[in-house]
Motif scaffolding. Structure first.
Motif, PDB file in Angstrom:
ATOM      1  N   ILE A 197      33.587  38.529  44.495  1.00 48.36           N
ATOM      2  CA  ILE A 197      34.868  37.865  44.720  1.00 48.36           C
ATOM      3  C   ILE A 197      34.659  36.541  45.446  1.00 48.36           C
ATOM      4  CG2 ILE A 197      37.156  38.061  45.746  1.00 48.36           C
ATOM      5  CD1 ILE A 197      36.808  41.129  45.600  1.00 48.36           C
ATOM      6  N   ARG A 198      33.753  36.532  46.403  1.00 51.32           N
ATOM      7  CA  ARG A 198      33.474  35.289  47.118  1.00 51.32           C
ATOM      8  C   ARG A 198      32.928  34.219  46.168  1.00 51.32           C
ATOM      9  NH1 ARG A 198      36.114  33.782  50.639  1.00 51.32           N
ATOM     10  NH2 ARG A 198      34.466  32.379  51.346  1.00 51.32           N
ATOM     11  N   ALA A 213      47.651  45.566  36.009  1.00 50.35           N
ATOM     12  CA  ALA A 213      46.472  45.590  36.877  1.00 50.35           C
ATOM     13  C   ALA A 213      46.708  44.827  38.170  1.00 50.35           C
ATOM     14  CB  ALA A 213      45.262  45.008  36.136  1.00 50.35           C
ATOM     15  N   GLU A 214      47.518  43.771  38.115  1.00 47.12           N
ATOM     16  CA  GLU A 214      47.889  43.055  39.337  1.00 47.12           C
ATOM     17  C   GLU A 214      48.680  43.978  40.262  1.00 47.12           C
ATOM     18  OE1 GLU A 214      48.573  38.403  38.039  1.00 47.12           O
ATOM     19  OE2 GLU A 214      50.086  39.879  37.461  1.00 47.12           O
ATOM     20  N   ARG A 215      49.597  44.691  39.656  1.00 46.98           N
ATOM     21  CA  ARG A 215      50.458  45.596  40.422  1.00 46.98           C
ATOM     22  C   ARG A 215      49.632  46.662  41.140  1.00 46.98           C
ATOM     23  NH1 ARG A 215      55.531  45.853  39.229  1.00 46.98           N
ATOM     24  NH2 ARG A 215      56.835  47.260  40.468  1.00 46.98           N
ATOM     25  N   ALA A 216      48.712  47.289  40.404  1.00 50.29           N
ATOM     26  CA  ALA A 216      47.892  48.353  40.991  1.00 50.29           C
ATOM     27  C   ALA A 216      47.063  47.810  42.147  1.00 50.29           C
ATOM     28  CB  ALA A 216      46.990  48.962  39.925  1.00 50.29           C
ATOM     29  N   LEU A 217      46.493  46.621  41.975  1.00 46.11           N
ATOM     30  CA  LEU A 217      45.666  46.031  43.033  1.00 46.11           C
ATOM     31  C   LEU A 217      46.514  45.675  44.250  1.00 46.11           C
ATOM     32  CD1 LEU A 217      42.971  44.957  44.065  1.00 46.11           C
ATOM     33  CD2 LEU A 217      43.442  42.799  42.856  1.00 46.11           C
ATOM     34  N   ALA A 218      47.667  45.064  44.025  1.00 48.77           N
ATOM     35  CA  ALA A 218      48.518  44.649  45.144  1.00 48.77           C
ATOM     36  C   ALA A 218      49.018  45.850  45.931  1.00 48.77           C
ATOM     37  CB  ALA A 218      49.691  43.829  44.619  1.00 48.77           C
ATOM     38  N   LEU A 219      49.384  46.924  45.239  1.00 53.18           N
ATOM     39  CA  LEU A 219      49.849  48.121  45.947  1.00 53.18           C
ATOM     40  C   LEU A 219      48.707  48.775  46.723  1.00 53.18           C
ATOM     41  CD1 LEU A 219      52.264  49.660  43.283  1.00 53.18           C
ATOM     42  CD2 LEU A 219      52.891  48.694  45.509  1.00 53.18           C
ATOM     43  N   TYR A 238      28.438  44.253  46.870  1.00 53.27           N
ATOM     44  CA  TYR A 238      28.335  43.436  45.662  1.00 53.27           C
ATOM     45  C   TYR A 238      29.726  43.019  45.182  1.00 53.27           C
ATOM     46  CZ  TYR A 238      27.193  41.850  40.979  1.00 53.27           C
ATOM     47  OH  TYR A 238      27.076  41.089  39.848  1.00 53.27           O
ATOM     48  N   ALA A 239      30.700  43.931  45.279  1.00 52.81           N
ATOM     49  CA  ALA A 239      32.074  43.584  44.889  1.00 52.81           C
ATOM     50  C   ALA A 239      32.605  42.446  45.751  1.00 52.81           C
ATOM     51  CB  ALA A 239      32.973  44.812  45.024  1.00 52.81           C
ATOM     52  N   ARG A 250      37.280  49.288  42.771  1.00 53.35           N
ATOM     53  CA  ARG A 250      37.467  49.643  41.364  1.00 53.35           C
ATOM     54  C   ARG A 250      38.763  49.045  40.815  1.00 53.35           C
ATOM     55  NH1 ARG A 250      36.463  55.828  40.040  1.00 53.35           N
ATOM     56  NH2 ARG A 250      38.070  56.103  41.650  1.00 53.35           N
ATOM     57  N   ASP A 251      39.820  49.032  41.637  1.00 52.44           N
ATOM     58  CA  ASP A 251      41.067  48.401  41.206  1.00 52.44           C
ATOM     59  C   ASP A 251      40.853  46.907  40.964  1.00 52.44           C
ATOM     60  OD1 ASP A 251      42.653  50.680  41.203  1.00 52.44           O
ATOM     61  OD2 ASP A 251      43.298  50.433  43.281  1.00 52.44           O
ATOM     62  N   PHE A 252      40.025  46.291  41.797  1.00 50.94           N
ATOM     63  CA  PHE A 252      39.747  44.871  41.589  1.00 50.94           C
ATOM     64  C   PHE A 252      38.987  44.655  40.279  1.00 50.94           C
ATOM     65  CE2 PHE A 252      37.185  41.065  41.660  1.00 50.94           C
ATOM     66  CZ  PHE A 252      38.146  40.110  41.965  1.00 50.94           C
ATOM     67  N   THR A 253      38.025  45.522  39.998  1.00 53.35           N
ATOM     68  CA  THR A 253      37.274  45.389  38.753  1.00 53.35           C
ATOM     69  C   THR A 253      38.203  45.472  37.547  1.00 53.35           C
ATOM     70  OG1 THR A 253      35.263  46.298  39.737  1.00 53.35           O
ATOM     71  CG2 THR A 253      35.452  46.423  37.337  1.00 53.35           C
ATOM     72  N   THR A 254      39.126  46.430  37.572  1.00 56.97           N
ATOM     73  CA  THR A 254      40.103  46.565  36.482  1.00 56.97           C
ATOM     74  C   THR A 254      40.967  45.312  36.383  1.00 56.97           C
ATOM     75  OG1 THR A 254      40.169  48.960  36.782  1.00 56.97           O
ATOM     76  CG2 THR A 254      42.001  47.963  35.587  1.00 56.97           C
ATOM     77  N   PHE A 255      41.406  44.805  37.528  1.00 60.71           N
ATOM     78  CA  PHE A 255      42.203  43.572  37.560  1.00 60.71           C
ATOM     79  C   PHE A 255      41.430  42.410  36.951  1.00 60.71           C
ATOM     80  CE2 PHE A 255      42.263  39.710  40.267  1.00 60.71           C
ATOM     81  CZ  PHE A 255      43.458  39.148  39.844  1.00 60.71           C
ATOM     82  N   TYR A 256      40.194  42.234  37.381  1.00 64.32           N
ATOM     83  CA  TYR A 256      39.425  41.070  36.925  1.00 64.32           C
ATOM     84  C   TYR A 256      39.076  41.168  35.441  1.00 64.32           C
ATOM     85  CZ  TYR A 256      36.193  37.150  37.285  1.00 64.32           C
ATOM     86  OH  TYR A 256      35.584  35.937  37.130  1.00 64.32           O
ATOM     87  N   ASP A 257      38.886  42.393  34.970  1.00 68.87           N
ATOM     88  CA  ASP A 257      38.571  42.587  33.556  1.00 68.87           C
ATOM     89  C   ASP A 257      39.780  42.312  32.655  1.00 68.87           C
ATOM     90  OD1 ASP A 257      35.995  43.279  34.172  1.00 68.87           O
ATOM     91  OD2 ASP A 257      36.287  45.449  33.983  1.00 68.87           O
ATOM     92  N   ASN A 258      40.987  42.462  33.215  1.00 65.24           N
ATOM     93  CA  ASN A 258      42.195  42.360  32.399  1.00 65.24           C
ATOM     94  C   ASN A 258      43.050  41.133  32.689  1.00 65.24           C
ATOM     95  OD1 ASN A 258      42.596  45.090  30.789  1.00 65.24           O
ATOM     96  ND2 ASN A 258      41.745  45.631  32.800  1.00 65.24           N
ATOM     97  N   CYS A 259      42.777  40.479  33.793  1.00 67.45           N
ATOM     98  CA  CYS A 259      43.613  39.345  34.207  1.00 67.45           C
ATOM     99  C   CYS A 259      42.733  38.126  34.506  1.00 67.45           C
ATOM    100  CB  CYS A 259      44.434  39.695  35.448  1.00 67.45           C
ATOM    101  SG  CYS A 259      45.527  41.105  35.236  1.00 67.45           S
TER     102      CYS A 259
END
Length: 588
Positions: free
Chosen positions: A481-482, A504-510, A476-477, A540-549
């Motif tokens: 994104i698609r 949140a971008e940083r966490a996802l990219a790393l 589903y994630a 989960r990192d993507f969810t945090t990113f999308y919720d904040n960015c």
């Protein structure tokens, strides 16, 4: 890009720490820099704590020296070096370096993952159902785990030789062939069956009838034994019927493998009968080398490494008193063939934990025979048991073995219900396709996400849940994104490395930068659950990113960079699920 891939930032940082240690303490050159991801910074180096005692210096003093050397090194990836606690170094990398990693991985069809296994040749022995017997829940783990390892090692560049060691010989074939000859009207061939019935299911039922006749009728038992002799002697009519049974069984197995989306094909099927001509010469070699001895008329290998409860060496039966061979002999001939003829560097046997002693003895015998050398790794990839809700080995309500097909049907039905509730507007045909992908994925992921040596409980409600560490959640994630990318309608997003990173971008990219290291770790440990855990954390990192960015509503060039993160996350999820043998639907 070459197969050397994109070096992860963790490796860049570790190399910088190692160089700094070598510069200030030449006597500690080559020491592990002990660099890990950290919640206090991007990375943390704990080398000072590990080296202090050996160098007879206080950890905080050594850490300070390393910090000074790092700051003076001019390492472009490092933006900050901070001393912390008793001797930790908190290391922050530059935003530019992180964006450059995102761009490099996006530009590479392999997501920047190096082909670290190139030049190795690996046999993976897995699945191994018995001819004329239905595949059941007991075949689930070996098939799924073995297939994932084949995918991971193959992706990393190894030449993978898949081996499906089919049980195609034994006394049971004498009684089954005899029973079929005496019941010519029995329906068991694929073309004679109707509905969803499979030939192997029909053969399984006929074998049970033959077994009952064998136990009840001494004359039928004698005729069956004569059939075994005829099969071993190569009687044309008996061999023809046996070959037909094998072909029908393999066709049925292939249908299950196709449904499970595993890589096994007929070219990978190597039955026990293949090794029959090698058994005598294998035994002759073991006798000639003095590795096996006579024991009351039988030929036995006695371990020098393992003793039983009576403190006596544990035996491996090489040839029975009556001159017959068992699976011990076949496995010895098999490992000899794979080493001497297939010329492999690594042998992986994916079977349940209960066979640990057996393979320990086989490997010991192979070493003492000189086949298995220090240059060749032989490993038993053990796994635990699938349990039912009662905490006992999974059975039907009647106490019988759970058919694998029934288990998959139930999983697909459950997934269909979950997906339909989430998206009731899906057309029926699309719903069916997604339910098949989600249901099969749910079963495979539940198996692979558990440390393979542990037992796990088969729970469809949990497996097919949209939340939690499940395949459906990851699928589903990916679909989410698609959908974002379709709405963006921007095929190429150029990364601007000069932009500052949000947290949140940083966490996802790393997290994305750690994908290759995770795949390498799976290849080393042979533990697919590590990849499952990585993918779950990434989602989960993507969810945090999308919720904040905000992505679609962001201004340029921020929008482009965030779309790049979305695209790389989708590709990484899809690829990672692919290494687990799980589909990543475009929509759900």
């Amino acid at each position: 890009m070459s197969h050397s891939g994109v070096l992860p930032l963790l490796d860049h940082v570790a190399a910088a720490v190692s160089e700094a240690i070598s510069r200030i303490r030449p006597d500690a050159a080559g020491a592990d820099p002990v660099v890990r991801r950290s919640t206090h910074a991007d990375f943390q180096a704990n080398a000072a704590l590990a080296l202090a005692k050996r160098l007879q210096v206080e950890p905080i003093e050594l850490a300070g020296e390393i910090a000074v050397a790092l700051r003076a090194s001019g390492t472009p990836e490092l933006a900050s070096v901070q001393l912390s606690g008793p001797g930790f170094l908190n290391l922050t990398v530059s935003d530019r370096s992180i964006w450059n990693q995102v761009a490099a991985r996006l530009a590479d069809e392999r997501l920047g993952v190096s082909a670290s296994g190139r030049g190795t040749r690996v046999v993976i022995d897995y699945s191994a159902p018995n001819i004329a017997k239905e595949m059941h829940v007991g075949h689930l783990r070996t098939t799924i785990i073995g297939d994932s390892l084949a995918r991971v090692l193959g992706f990393l560049g190894a030449e993978v030789i898949r081996q499906n060691h089919l049980g195609d010989r034994g006394t049971q074939f004498g009684m089954l062939i005899q029973y079929l000859d005496e019941h010519p009207d029995a329906q068991w061939r694929h073309d004679d069956l109707t509905g969803d019935a499979s030939s192997v299911s029909a053969l399984d039922g006929l074998y049970k009838a033959a077994r009952a006749a064998f136990d009840a009728d001494p004359r039928f038992a004698d005729r069956s034994r004569a059939r075994v002799v005829a099969l071993q002697a190569g009687d044309p009519a008996t061999l023809a019927r046996w070959s037909e049974i094998v072909a029908e069984s393999e066709k049925a197995f292939g249908e299950i493998y196709d449904r499970l989306h595993v890589l096994l094909t007929p070219e990978d099927y190597v039955g026990e009968s293949f090794y029959n001509p090698m058994l005598a010469e294998t035994i002759d070699e073991l006798v000639g080398k003095g590795i096996v001895v006579d024991s009351d008329g039988a030929l036995v290998f006695f371990s020098e490494e393992v003793t039983g409860p009576d403190d006596q060496p544990v035996p491996l039966m090489v040839r029975k008193r009556d001159g017959g061979y068992g699976y011990d002999t076949t496995d010895l001939a098999t490992i000899r063939y794979r080493i001497n003829t297939l010329a492999v560097d690594r042998l992986l046997y994916v079977t349940d934990s209960r066979q640990a002693l057996h393979f320990q003895l086989v490997f010991e015998a192979a070493r003492r025979a000189g086949w298995l050398t220090d240059d060749i790794a032989a490993e038993h990839i053990a796994y635990g048991t699938v349990l039912g809700p009662d905490g006992k080995p999974f059975k039907t309500r009647a106490g019988g073995t759970v058919r694998l097909l029934d288990l998959l049907d139930d999983a697909v039905a459950k997934a269909r219900q979950v997906v339909a509730e989430k998206n009731p507007e899906l057309p029926s045909a699309e719903l069916d396709e997604i339910a098949e992908q989600a249901g099969i994925g749910a079963v495979k992921y539940a198996d692979l996400s558990t440390s393979r040596v542990k037992d796990y409980t088969f729970d469809l409600d949990r497996m097919a849940a949209l939340n939690g560490n499940t395949a459906v959640y990851l699928q589903y994630a990916h679909a989410r994104i698609r959908s974002i990318l379709r709405k963006a309608d921007q095929p190429d997003a150029t990364v601007n490395p000069e932009l500052r990173l949000a947290s949140a971008e940083r966490a996802l990219a790393l997290a994305l930068d750690a994908y290759g290291g995770t795949v390498d770790e799976v290849a080393t440990t042979l533990e697919p659950h590590r990849l499952c855990g990585y993918l779950y954390d990434l989602a989960r990192d993507f969810t945090t990113f999308y919720d904040n960015c905000p992505v679609l509503a962001a201004e340029e060039p921020t929008r482009n960079n965030r779309l790049a993160l979305c695209r790389l996350t989708a590709r990484t999820l899809r690829h990672g699920l692919g290494l687990l043998g799980i589909a990543a639907p475009e929509r759900m």
